[in-house]
Design a protein around this motif. Structure first.
Motif, PDB file in Angstrom:
ATOM      1  N   TRP A 125      -0.230  -1.371   3.856  1.00 41.83           N
ATOM      2  CA  TRP A 125      -0.910  -0.214   4.450  1.00 41.83           C
ATOM      3  C   TRP A 125      -2.370  -0.557   4.750  1.00 41.83           C
ATOM      4  N   GLU A 126      -3.031  -1.176   3.781  1.00 42.16           N
ATOM      5  CA  GLU A 126      -4.429  -1.547   3.978  1.00 42.16           C
ATOM      6  C   GLU A 126      -4.573  -2.623   5.054  1.00 42.16           C
ATOM      7  N   ILE A 127      -3.635  -3.560   5.080  1.00 39.64           N
ATOM      8  CA  ILE A 127      -3.679  -4.606   6.103  1.00 39.64           C
ATOM      9  C   ILE A 127      -3.580  -3.987   7.493  1.00 39.64           C
ATOM     10  N   SER A 155      -6.734  -3.757  10.481  1.00 41.17           N
ATOM     11  CA  SER A 155      -6.635  -4.365  11.809  1.00 41.17           C
ATOM     12  C   SER A 155      -7.239  -3.481  12.893  1.00 41.17           C
ATOM     13  N   MET A 156      -7.629  -2.259  12.537  1.00 41.64           N
ATOM     14  CA  MET A 156      -8.208  -1.313  13.501  1.00 41.64           C
ATOM     15  C   MET A 156      -9.604  -0.920  13.044  1.00 41.64           C
ATOM     16  N   VAL A 157     -10.589  -1.307  13.790  1.00 35.58           N
ATOM     17  CA  VAL A 157     -11.974  -1.004  13.439  1.00 35.58           C
ATOM     18  C   VAL A 157     -12.334   0.381  13.965  1.00 35.58           C
ATOM     19  N   ALA A 180      -1.867   5.976   4.708  1.00 37.61           N
ATOM     20  CA  ALA A 180      -1.694   5.375   3.377  1.00 37.61           C
ATOM     21  C   ALA A 180      -2.521   4.110   3.187  1.00 37.61           C
ATOM     22  N   GLY A 181      -3.292   3.729   4.202  1.00 35.01           N
ATOM     23  CA  GLY A 181      -4.160   2.564   4.067  1.00 35.01           C
ATOM     24  C   GLY A 181      -5.560   2.995   3.684  1.00 35.01           C
ATOM     25  N   PHE A 182      -6.403   3.217   4.697  1.00 31.57           N
ATOM     26  CA  PHE A 182      -7.748   3.727   4.438  1.00 31.57           C
ATOM     27  C   PHE A 182      -7.704   5.243   4.306  1.00 31.57           C
ATOM     28  N   ASP A 183      -8.666   5.791   3.577  1.00 35.27           N
ATOM     29  CA  ASP A 183      -8.732   7.237   3.406  1.00 35.27           C
ATOM     30  C   ASP A 183      -8.988   7.941   4.738  1.00 35.27           C
ATOM     31  N   ILE A 240       3.631  -7.003  10.575  1.00 34.25           N
ATOM     32  CA  ILE A 240       3.627  -6.497   9.203  1.00 34.25           C
ATOM     33  C   ILE A 240       4.715  -5.448   9.027  1.00 34.25           C
ATOM     34  N   ASP A 241       4.963  -4.644  10.067  1.00 37.29           N
ATOM     35  CA  ASP A 241       6.032  -3.646   9.999  1.00 37.29           C
ATOM     36  C   ASP A 241       7.397  -4.324   9.956  1.00 37.29           C
ATOM     37  N   SER A 242       7.531  -5.424  10.689  1.00 43.24           N
ATOM     38  CA  SER A 242       8.799  -6.166  10.669  1.00 43.24           C
ATOM     39  C   SER A 242       9.076  -6.734   9.284  1.00 43.24           C
ATOM     40  N   VAL A 243       8.026  -7.201   8.618  1.00 41.54           N
ATOM     41  CA  VAL A 243       8.193  -7.737   7.263  1.00 41.54           C
ATOM     42  C   VAL A 243       8.650  -6.623   6.312  1.00 41.54           C
TER      43      VAL A 243
END
Length: 344
Positions: A23-25, A29-31, A65-68, A106-109
């Motif tokens: 989720w964090e990864i 990837s989006m700034v 679920a990654g960044f707040d 990452i979604d494929s993994v």
């Protein structure tokens, strides 16, 4: 059977390690600047994405679920095609995933780890292999448990002796060090593969209320505010808006003390016609069966132990991969003398 599945188990260990922080990864990837969650601003963004009369409507809103304070808004058009827009807490778009967009690496993994990219059949294969791995771990405890000598001697394997003896000693020592967290991780993962069946068997169905009809007069922001006031200190996890057959907002929240890191398992149902609360279901007051079922995911991902727990899952994946490699090597060394003897 175990030898036949050793490649699958190694794949599960490696992909599991890669997705502990997926989720964090993904969010990294989006700034985009951080913006606190503003339900009114999110509602305005939804109105722009799905204006009245356009044939488009909001299907769901979930935390990334990654960044707040980041959310995925899924919008469906007349043809039934979904577009997912990731937005910041003030509704600013960060990323748009159009219909039929190719899956990210990452979604494929993640999908590979959960179902081998084979749908429900893949999930059943993962679940069955997980049960076998769980029994292997139990058998390993029985075989490796010290009967003579001290634990210190067992956990400090000798580097001397024949290759078979050395590999067995290392397999035993490494196995005893990490087997307990592995049992929890593998057991929870195997049950999650059969989540619908396990939930039904345990009587752990999610909370629900009877459907009602009527015109929607309460907007997204008002419904979220009502739900958060019903459970003070909670954080927004997801919203399912009213449907044609049910004028009810289903708001999912994470309340203090929950093991889930982001998604939460507390629910508030809000009447979309008048804004009254139709049901409040905090996780803390859920039946034991529901709590036990809800605990499977945070145990499997390590979220139950916070950041340290997720690191433990990462190292357990490394442990499992090491055990597979050492165990396969040990099996090969043990069968080599037999082959040589047969050749004579």
């Amino acid at each position: 059977m175990s030898l036949a599945l050793v490649g699958l188990w190694l794949l599960q260990a490696l992909t599991g390690m890669l997705i502990v922080f997926h989720w964090e990864i993904d969010d990294a990837s989006m700034v985009a600047p951080h913006a606190p969650t503003n339900p009114a601003a999110l509602e305005r963004r939804i109105a722009l994405l799905a204006p009245v009369g356009s044939g488009r409507h909001l299907v769901s809103a979930w935390t990334s679920a990654g960044f707040d304070d980041r959310y995925d808004l899924t919008i469906e058009d007349k043809a039934g095609n979904d577009t997912t827009i990731r937005v910041s807490g003030d509704g600013t778009p960060i990323r748009i995933d159009p219909p039929n967009a190719p899956r990210r690496l990452i979604d494929s993994v993640v999908v590979l780890h959960q179902s081998l990219i084979a749908g429900q059949t893949g999930r059943w294969i993962i679940g069955a292999s997980g049960i076998l791995l769980f029994t292997n771990l139990l058998g390993g405890i029985v075989i490796a448990w010290p009967r003579r000598g001290t634990w210190l001697r067992v956990l400090r394997p000798s580097r001397r002796g024949a290759p078979v003896a050395r590999h067995f000693a290392w397999h035993r020592a490494v196995g005893l060090i990490g087997v307990l967290p592995a049992l929890a991780l593998v057991g929870a993962g195997a049950l999650l593969a059969f989540d619908d069946s396990v939930s039904a068997l345990m009587g752990a169905s999610p909370p629900e209320v009877a459907a009602i009809s009527g015109a929607d007069r309460i907007g997204f922001a008002r419904a979220v505010t009502i739900a958060e006031q019903a459970l003070p200190g909670s954080r927004l996890a997801a919203v399912t808006p009213p449907q044609r057959a049910d004028a009810t907002y289903q708001v999912r929240l994470r309340t203090p003390g929950e093991w889930r890191r982001a998604y939460g398992a507390s629910f508030v149902f809000v009447d979309a016609t008048v804004g009254r609360i139709r049901g409040v279901f905090p996780e803390a007051e859920a039946p034991f069966a529901r709590k036990a079922f809800d605990a499977l995911f945070p145990v499997h991902t390590g979220e139950a132990g916070g950041f340290v727990g997720r690191l433990l899952v990462l190292f357990t994946g490394l442990w499992l991969a090491s055990m597979i490699v050492i165990g396969a090597r040990l099996w090969w060394l043990r069968r080599t003398p037999r082959r040589k003897g047969n050749s004579r």
